[in-house]
Structure formats: C-alpha cells, structure tokens
Design a protein around this motif. Sequence first.
Motif, mmCIF file in Angstrom:
data_model
loop_
_atom_site.group_PDB
_atom_site.id
_atom_site.type_symbol
_atom_site.label_atom_id
_atom_site.label_comp_id
_atom_site.label_asym_id
_atom_site.label_seq_id
_atom_site.Cartn_x
_atom_site.Cartn_y
_atom_site.Cartn_z
ATOM 1 N N PHE A 110 55.174 124.723 -18.398
ATOM 2 C CA PHE A 110 54.605 125.845 -17.645
ATOM 3 C C PHE A 110 55.284 126.063 -16.292
ATOM 4 C CE2 PHE A 110 50.950 124.024 -20.095
ATOM 5 C CZ PHE A 110 50.833 125.049 -21.031
ATOM 6 N N PRO A 111 56.619 125.996 -16.194
ATOM 7 C CA PRO A 111 57.261 126.235 -14.900
ATOM 8 C C PRO A 111 57.027 127.674 -14.453
ATOM 9 C CG PRO A 111 58.890 126.239 -16.640
ATOM 10 C CD PRO A 111 57.615 125.789 -17.271
ATOM 11 N N GLU A 112 57.002 127.896 -13.161
ATOM 12 C CA GLU A 112 56.682 129.219 -12.645
ATOM 13 C C GLU A 112 57.697 130.269 -13.073
ATOM 14 O OE1 GLU A 112 54.028 130.447 -11.113
ATOM 15 O OE2 GLU A 112 53.110 128.489 -11.451
ATOM 16 N N ASP A 113 58.970 129.881 -13.225
ATOM 17 C CA ASP A 113 59.975 130.889 -13.579
ATOM 18 C C ASP A 113 59.868 131.365 -15.021
ATOM 19 O OD1 ASP A 113 61.480 128.844 -15.092
ATOM 20 O OD2 ASP A 113 62.066 128.095 -13.130
ATOM 21 N N HIS A 114 59.455 130.455 -15.944
ATOM 22 C CA HIS A 114 59.286 130.796 -17.361
ATOM 23 C C HIS A 114 58.112 129.956 -17.883
ATOM 24 C CE1 HIS A 114 63.502 131.915 -16.658
ATOM 25 N NE2 HIS A 114 63.403 132.710 -17.704
ATOM 26 N N ARG A 160 63.126 121.964 -22.061
ATOM 27 C CA ARG A 160 63.071 122.391 -20.668
ATOM 28 C C ARG A 160 63.171 121.143 -19.805
ATOM 29 N NH1 ARG A 160 62.263 126.819 -16.831
ATOM 30 N NH2 ARG A 160 62.333 125.642 -14.887
ATOM 31 N N VAL A 161 64.232 121.062 -19.041
ATOM 32 C CA VAL A 161 64.536 119.877 -18.249
ATOM 33 C C VAL A 161 63.650 119.837 -17.004
ATOM 34 C CG1 VAL A 161 66.362 118.645 -17.024
ATOM 35 C CG2 VAL A 161 66.897 119.896 -19.123
ATOM 36 N N ALA A 162 63.301 118.627 -16.583
ATOM 37 C CA ALA A 162 62.473 118.431 -15.393
ATOM 38 C C ALA A 162 63.148 119.011 -14.162
ATOM 39 C CB ALA A 162 62.197 116.946 -15.180
ATOM 40 N N HIS A 182 58.039 127.955 -21.258
ATOM 41 C CA HIS A 182 58.879 126.789 -21.528
ATOM 42 C C HIS A 182 57.988 125.552 -21.559
ATOM 43 C CE1 HIS A 182 62.873 128.729 -19.914
ATOM 44 N NE2 HIS A 182 62.355 129.364 -20.950
ATOM 45 N N LEU A 183 57.965 124.865 -22.693
ATOM 46 C CA LEU A 183 57.008 123.779 -22.911
ATOM 47 C C LEU A 183 57.733 122.510 -23.354
ATOM 48 C CD1 LEU A 183 54.287 125.813 -24.883
ATOM 49 C CD2 LEU A 183 54.368 125.354 -22.415
ATOM 50 N N GLY A 184 58.117 121.684 -22.400
ATOM 51 C CA GLY A 184 58.702 120.388 -22.726
ATOM 52 C C GLY A 184 59.796 120.506 -23.771
#
Length: 261
Positions: free
Chosen positions: A44-48, A167-169, A51-53
Amino acid sequence: MELTVAGRVVGEYRDGSGVEATLGARPYLHPLRTLAGTVVTDEFPEDHRWHLGLSLAVQDVNRNNLWGGRTYVRGQGYTWLDDHGAITGEGFDEVRADGFTQRLAWRGADGKVLLHERRTVSAAYLDERSWVLELGWALSADEDVALGSPATNGRPGGAGYGGCFWRVAPGANLGLSAGELRGEEQVNGSAEPELVWRGESGGAAYTLVFSGLGDGDRWFVRTSEGATGYPGVCQAWAYEQPRVIGAGQTRTGTLRVVISD
C-alpha cells in the motif's frame, strides 16, 4: 500464515480479504525479510497503493483489471474503469512451516472465473546470510484467456508490467544489474537469466537475486531513482505482446529469489 526458515519468520502470506476492489484484491506475501530481519517488501505505498508485497497480478485479463488502480486505455491513457477483478483463495492442499500449496481462482469484474491457479510457495535455508524463496504457479483456462499490459494496450516507454511483481521496500537503491546490463534503462525489458537488486532498508543492506524467466518473459524494473520514482521488479508475461492461454491449456512458471543480508 507465516513462513519459517531456520526457526526464524521470514515472511507472511495474506489472503487479500481486506484489500479494496479497486486495488486488485489478491493474496500476497508481505513482509518478506532477510534472516536478520530486514524487511525487503512494501505494501500500500502512497505512490501506487495497489502494489502489494510479492504477488501475481495482471492489468488486462480478458479486459479485466487484476492489477489494481487505473486501466491503460489505448488513445486515452490511464482511466478509472469499473473493470476490477480479484484473485480468490479456494483452499489449501498442503500447509507447512516453510511453504504451502493453494488453489485459487482469477475472477473478472462480474465474478466469473477466468483462470484456475495452483500456487506453490517454498522457503529454504542457504547459509547464515541467505535463504531462497520460490513462488510457482500453474494457470489453467477453460476458454481462451488473453493476458495483456499497458504496453500491449498502447503505452510507450517499456511499461510491459504484469505477472509476478515484487514491490521493493523503501530505501536506497545501491545497484541494479542483469548480466552486463546496469541500471533501470538497460535492465528494463531484458531477458537475462538473473537480475540482481542491491538495496538498503531500515539502515541495513541486502541483496535480492531474481531468476526464473519463462519463454517470452521479460524483466520489468523501476528504481526509486528512475523517472517513475518507485522500486519494483516484475517477471513480466506480456511485455510487448499479449500472452494467450488457450482453452484447456495450462501455463506454468516459477520465480526464484535469493534473499541475503
């Protein structure tokens, strides 16, 4: 569900039941960690926010969005449509501390099953600094199913994403390579056997070594330093051309990632 390696929890598998429909509801692995506990995925990053792990996700499955977010429409660009499907868990055949086998259904916006999936996840110890994760799938179709991407729907710039996406940390990108290729511009769209991502998360350095491209697959990559401004790696199934799973056919594949402190 937790994944355990050498007595340490290195990952968690979430069923996706709390994911909003517009974010592409689906099961996913997060957080994934090194043996020392460094988190190497994001959700759940703010940009996308879709995107889930680490998950399987495709933006165009017979014109259903199983990726999340806006859909790329030829001649219009990204557009909000009422086309979001979901990937649902249909039961487990085996569950172990270091992995599992699961049955899933890829469903369209109307709930109809588009694809049947048999998914396997396994984790294994390599050495005091490394473990290996394998995510495998077998996708079966009752009718012809076309898998597409923004690129196959007209978006320029190498946006052939969709397939098995990591989705990378958040954190510094310390290096991206694939064979002799270096950086996002060279690596994106390549078909090298291995892709190496070196990063930093929470002040700790780590390395991810990806492998497992299938016939016709390509690496789709973005780095936090790139124009798009987010870090991710995808084993892309329809990078330039749609991929069709014919009626009665099964498409199999595996992503292998060595995760090291």
